[in-house]
Design an enzyme around this catalytic site. Structure first.
Site, mmCIF file in Angstrom:
data_model
loop_
_atom_site.group_PDB
_atom_site.id
_atom_site.type_symbol
_atom_site.label_atom_id
_atom_site.label_comp_id
_atom_site.label_asym_id
_atom_site.label_seq_id
_atom_site.Cartn_x
_atom_site.Cartn_y
_atom_site.Cartn_z
ATOM 1 N N ARG A 1 -17.605 -6.316 -6.627
ATOM 2 C CA ARG A 1 -16.582 -7.135 -5.653
ATOM 3 C C ARG A 1 -15.551 -6.534 -5.557
ATOM 4 N NH1 ARG A 1 -12.833 -11.197 -7.733
ATOM 5 N NH2 ARG A 1 -12.759 -12.295 -5.553
ATOM 6 N N GLY B 1 -9.396 -14.638 -4.997
ATOM 7 C CA GLY B 1 -9.308 -13.462 -3.878
ATOM 8 C C GLY B 1 -9.429 -13.419 -2.945
ATOM 9 N N GLY C 1 -5.075 -15.285 -8.008
ATOM 10 C CA GLY C 1 -6.381 -16.739 -8.052
ATOM 11 C C GLY C 1 -7.540 -16.074 -7.009
ATOM 12 N N THR D 1 -5.740 -12.694 -12.294
ATOM 13 C CA THR D 1 -5.427 -11.381 -12.690
ATOM 14 C C THR D 1 -3.577 -12.127 -12.826
ATOM 15 O OG1 THR D 1 -5.813 -11.840 -10.090
ATOM 16 C CG2 THR D 1 -4.031 -9.836 -10.793
ATOM 17 N N GLY E 1 -11.994 -7.838 -5.193
ATOM 18 C CA GLY E 1 -10.665 -9.158 -4.774
ATOM 19 C C GLY E 1 -9.514 -8.595 -4.082
ATOM 20 N N ASP E 2 -8.406 -9.145 -4.159
ATOM 21 C CA ASP E 2 -7.415 -9.311 -4.073
ATOM 22 C C ASP E 2 -6.081 -8.363 -4.391
ATOM 23 O OD1 ASP E 2 -7.268 -11.818 -5.911
ATOM 24 O OD2 ASP E 2 -4.998 -11.363 -5.133
HETATM 25 N N1 GLY Z 1 -7.517 -12.604 -7.677
HETATM 26 C C1 GLY Z 1 -8.740 -11.989 -8.811
HETATM 27 C C2 GLY Z 1 -9.236 -11.745 -7.938
HETATM 28 O O1 GLY Z 1 -9.966 -12.527 -7.381
HETATM 29 O O2 GLY Z 1 -10.356 -10.618 -8.242
#
Ligand code: GLY
Length: 254
Positions: free
Chosen positions: A165, A190, A188, A137, A167-168
């Protein structure tokens, strides 16, 4: 005024020039009187348009070969906008920016795409990047002359993960956080970031008196070295970036 920008945990110094370009765009906007949201979003758009980064045009491929992006924009005046599993949009951070001014916070998938179209955002085929790894990211945190702080992040996710999916990056408190005197963005793996509610917890360490640098070091130390994580953050007086991997980042402040 200040702005800090990163090009993704795990990315190499070879793309530092792209991060410098992105931070300079945001910094110039702040100098010209732009608000923190506009500056942070503009910096992230530069990275989305540079296919060396894992966001927008350079987003990585999912297990089925699709390109699905997540993005988020938040301001410490209380606004938040996130989009998830968005396809066919070159600058997903601009859709998140629009959501930020709605009476809802988050849109996903087809609904997000329909919303983007309805708001005049052009759709296009985003080919993405077949590179095995182009960092994680990207993100920016900016503080404008009024003292407002904004965070913007954008990602293609993690190469090879399932379509659908998330992530964070759009996860409030995990992938980003902003409140009085603080703005933080994560990059990093997620799942590791979300499960530890990383950005919120780092902000609490800053509220308890740690410097930005020490708070970021505290957050990164929550992880073993094989889990790639990076953070950028601003307070009312300073800014920093820190990662347990390589992570191109840059700070401008007066
Ligand atoms: N940091 C982005 C993800 O894991 O999707």
């Amino acid at each position: 005024m200040r702005i800090v920008v990163h090009g993704g945990a795990g990315h190499t110094g070879e793309v530092q020039d792209g991060v410098e370009t992105a931070v300079d765009i945001g910094w110039k906007l702040l100098g010209d009187g732009a608000d923190a949201v506009s500056a942070a979003v503009a910096s992230v758009v530069v990275l989305e348009d540079d296919s060396r980064f894992n966001a927008g045009t350079g987003a990585c491929l999912r297990a089925d070969g699709s390109v699905q992006t997540d993005a988020a924009v938040a301001c410490n005046d209380g606004r938040l906008g996130t989009i998830s599993v968005l396809e066919d949009i070159a600058n997903p951070v601009q859709v998140a920016r629009l959501v930020m001014d709605e009476d809802f916070d988050a849109l996903a998938g087809k609904g997000a795409l329909d919303y983007a179209r309805s708001r005049g955002i052009t759709t296009t085929t985003v080919i993405g990047s077949e590179k095995p790894w182009a960092g994680d990211t990207v993100g920016a945190v900016a503080q404008d002359s009024s003292g407002a702080i904004a965070v913007a992040s954008s990602t293609g996710g993690i190469r090879g993960r399932l379509a659908g999916r998330v992530g964070d990056t759009p996860h409030w408190g995990g992938g980003l956080w902003t409140d009085a005197g603080v703005g933080i963005a994560a990059t990093g793996v997620g799942e590791a970031i979300s499960r530890r509610l990383l950005c919120f917890r780092v902000a609490r360490m800053m509220a308890d008196g740690l410097s930005v640098q020490k708070a970021l070091e505290w957050g990164i130390a929550l992880y073993p070295p094989d889990i790639v994580i990076g953070l950028i953050a601003l307070s009312d007086t300073e800014g920093a970036g820190f990662s347990n991997s390589s992570m191109p980042w840059a700070l401008r402040q007066d």
